[in-house]
Scaffold this motif. Structure first.
Motif, PDB file in Angstrom:
ATOM      1  N   VAL A  33       0.662  -1.043  -0.418  1.00 50.10           N
ATOM      2  CA  VAL A  33      -0.248   0.074  -0.228  1.00 50.10           C
ATOM      3  C   VAL A  33       0.629   0.980   0.073  1.00 50.10           C
ATOM      4  N   GLY A  34       1.779   1.404   0.794  1.00 45.01           N
ATOM      5  CA  GLY A  34       3.088   2.215   0.596  1.00 45.01           C
ATOM      6  C   GLY A  34       3.643   2.700  -0.309  1.00 45.01           C
ATOM      7  N   ILE A  35       4.054   1.064  -1.812  1.00 50.30           N
ATOM      8  CA  ILE A  35       4.502   1.678  -2.576  1.00 50.30           C
ATOM      9  C   ILE A  35       2.947   1.903  -3.478  1.00 50.30           C
ATOM     10  N   ALA A  36       2.681   1.543  -3.457  1.00 45.31           N
ATOM     11  CA  ALA A  36       1.116   2.102  -4.605  1.00 45.31           C
ATOM     12  C   ALA A  36       1.125   3.283  -4.329  1.00 45.31           C
ATOM     13  N   LEU A  37       1.255   4.055  -2.855  1.00 47.18           N
ATOM     14  CA  LEU A  37       0.611   5.415  -2.467  1.00 47.18           C
ATOM     15  C   LEU A  37       1.173   5.922  -3.253  1.00 47.18           C
ATOM     16  N   VAL A  38       3.072   5.945  -2.995  1.00 48.85           N
ATOM     17  CA  VAL A  38       3.953   6.338  -3.716  1.00 48.85           C
ATOM     18  C   VAL A  38       4.201   6.406  -5.669  1.00 48.85           C
ATOM     19  N   GLN A  39       3.466   5.924  -5.889  1.00 47.99           N
ATOM     20  CA  GLN A  39       3.365   5.075  -7.098  1.00 47.99           C
ATOM     21  C   GLN A  39       2.514   6.346  -7.567  1.00 47.99           C
ATOM     22  N   ALA A  40       1.660   6.389  -6.808  1.00 45.68           N
ATOM     23  CA  ALA A  40       0.135   7.084  -7.182  1.00 45.68           C
ATOM     24  C   ALA A  40       0.862   9.053  -7.880  1.00 45.68           C
ATOM     25  N   LEU A  41       1.323   9.327  -6.463  1.00 44.33           N
ATOM     26  CA  LEU A  41       1.721  10.601  -5.803  1.00 44.33           C
ATOM     27  C   LEU A  41       2.913  10.922  -7.204  1.00 44.33           C
ATOM     28  N   THR A  42       3.776   9.778  -7.852  1.00 43.30           N
ATOM     29  CA  THR A  42       4.380  10.068  -8.053  1.00 43.30           C
ATOM     30  C   THR A  42       4.362   9.880  -9.435  1.00 43.30           C
ATOM     31  N   GLN A  43       3.430   9.140  -9.375  1.00 38.92           N
ATOM     32  CA  GLN A  43       3.032   8.548 -11.403  1.00 38.92           C
ATOM     33  C   GLN A  43       4.298   7.719 -11.970  1.00 38.92           C
ATOM     34  N   VAL A  44       5.479   7.283 -10.711  1.00 37.89           N
ATOM     35  CA  VAL A  44       6.239   6.452 -11.887  1.00 37.89           C
ATOM     36  C   VAL A  44       5.882   4.961 -11.933  1.00 37.89           C
ATOM     37  N   GLN A  45       5.533   4.257 -12.886  1.00 39.17           N
ATOM     38  CA  GLN A  45       4.859   2.847 -13.121  1.00 39.17           C
ATOM     39  C   GLN A  45       6.390   1.895 -13.354  1.00 39.17           C
ATOM     40  N   GLU A  46       7.069   2.018 -12.660  1.00 44.27           N
ATOM     41  CA  GLU A  46       7.977   1.235 -12.587  1.00 44.27           C
ATOM     42  C   GLU A  46       7.862   0.153 -11.958  1.00 44.27           C
ATOM     43  N   ILE A  47       7.705  -1.141 -12.671  1.00 39.00           N
ATOM     44  CA  ILE A  47       7.530  -2.823 -12.144  1.00 39.00           C
ATOM     45  C   ILE A  47       8.543  -2.876 -11.033  1.00 39.00           C
ATOM     46  N   THR A  48       9.748  -2.915 -10.747  1.00 36.92           N
ATOM     47  CA  THR A  48      10.894  -3.906 -10.153  1.00 36.92           C
ATOM     48  C   THR A  48      11.003  -2.598  -8.668  1.00 36.92           C
ATOM     49  N   LEU A  49       9.603  -1.489  -8.906  1.00 35.66           N
ATOM     50  CA  LEU A  49       9.947  -0.302  -7.253  1.00 35.66           C
ATOM     51  C   LEU A  49       8.634  -0.902  -6.737  1.00 35.66           C
ATOM     52  N   THR A  50       8.301  -2.320  -6.879  1.00 30.70           N
ATOM     53  CA  THR A  50       6.892  -2.591  -6.208  1.00 30.70           C
ATOM     54  C   THR A  50       7.674  -3.565  -6.058  1.00 30.70           C
ATOM     55  N   PHE A  51       8.326  -5.008  -6.783  1.00 32.98           N
ATOM     56  CA  PHE A  51       9.376  -5.748  -5.892  1.00 32.98           C
ATOM     57  C   PHE A  51       9.979  -6.194  -4.549  1.00 32.98           C
ATOM     58  N   VAL A  52      10.888  -5.476  -5.225  1.00 31.66           N
ATOM     59  CA  VAL A  52      12.296  -5.180  -4.581  1.00 31.66           C
ATOM     60  C   VAL A  52      12.214  -5.038  -3.357  1.00 31.66           C
ATOM     61  N   PRO A  53      11.593  -3.717  -3.191  1.00 31.65           N
ATOM     62  CA  PRO A  53      11.257  -3.187  -0.828  1.00 31.65           C
ATOM     63  C   PRO A  53      10.119  -4.028  -0.415  1.00 31.65           C
ATOM     64  N   LYS A  54       9.219  -4.523  -1.821  1.00 27.32           N
ATOM     65  CA  LYS A  54       7.831  -5.771  -1.026  1.00 27.32           C
ATOM     66  C   LYS A  54       9.354  -7.230  -0.545  1.00 27.32           C
ATOM     67  N   ILE A  55      10.435  -7.367  -1.236  1.00 32.29           N
ATOM     68  CA  ILE A  55      11.107  -8.688  -1.073  1.00 32.29           C
ATOM     69  C   ILE A  55      11.626  -8.345   0.136  1.00 32.29           C
ATOM     70  N   VAL A  56      11.774  -7.243   0.161  1.00 29.42           N
ATOM     71  CA  VAL A  56      13.076  -7.117   0.837  1.00 29.42           C
ATOM     72  C   VAL A  56      11.789  -7.132   3.109  1.00 29.42           C
ATOM     73  N   ALA A  57      10.834  -6.633   2.395  1.00 24.98           N
ATOM     74  CA  ALA A  57      10.275  -6.389   3.860  1.00 24.98           C
ATOM     75  C   ALA A  57       9.789  -7.458   3.713  1.00 24.98           C
ATOM     76  N   ILE A  58      10.134  -8.295   3.098  1.00 25.04           N
ATOM     77  CA  ILE A  58       8.930 -10.028   3.821  1.00 25.04           C
ATOM     78  C   ILE A  58      10.198 -10.630   3.939  1.00 25.04           C
TER      79      ILE A  58
END
Length: 88
Positions: A33-58
């Protein structure tokens, strides 16, 4: 073993799975949800931006919640072995 015993074991097994997987799922949802919010605010739709932080956090969540998950699985195993020992 009757139906009530089987249902009790299945209910306890499902509850153990839900509790053991809870920390990783909650962290994945919060980070997502945090990454989706950042992507919506900045309109940066890079696919790796969602996976890498999520994998590290998990991975961090699994590392820190490992003793908790292990204790849940250990208590479930103990209960199952006690039921086997007592003949259900």
């Amino acid at each position: 073993m009757n139906e009530a015993d089987a249902l009790d074991i299945v209910q306890y097994a499902i509850w153990t799975v839900l509790v053991a997987s809870g920390p990783a799922v909650v962290v994945a949802m919060v980070v997502g949800v945090g990454i989706a919010l950042v992507q919506a605010l900045t309109q940066v739709q890079e696919i790796t931006l969602t996976f890498v932080p999520k994998i590290v956090a998990i991975l961090l969540a699994v590392a820190f919640s490992g003793p908790f998950v292990g204790s849940q699985l250990s208590s479930f195993t103990t209960v199952i072995f006690q039921r086997i020992e007592s003949g259900f």
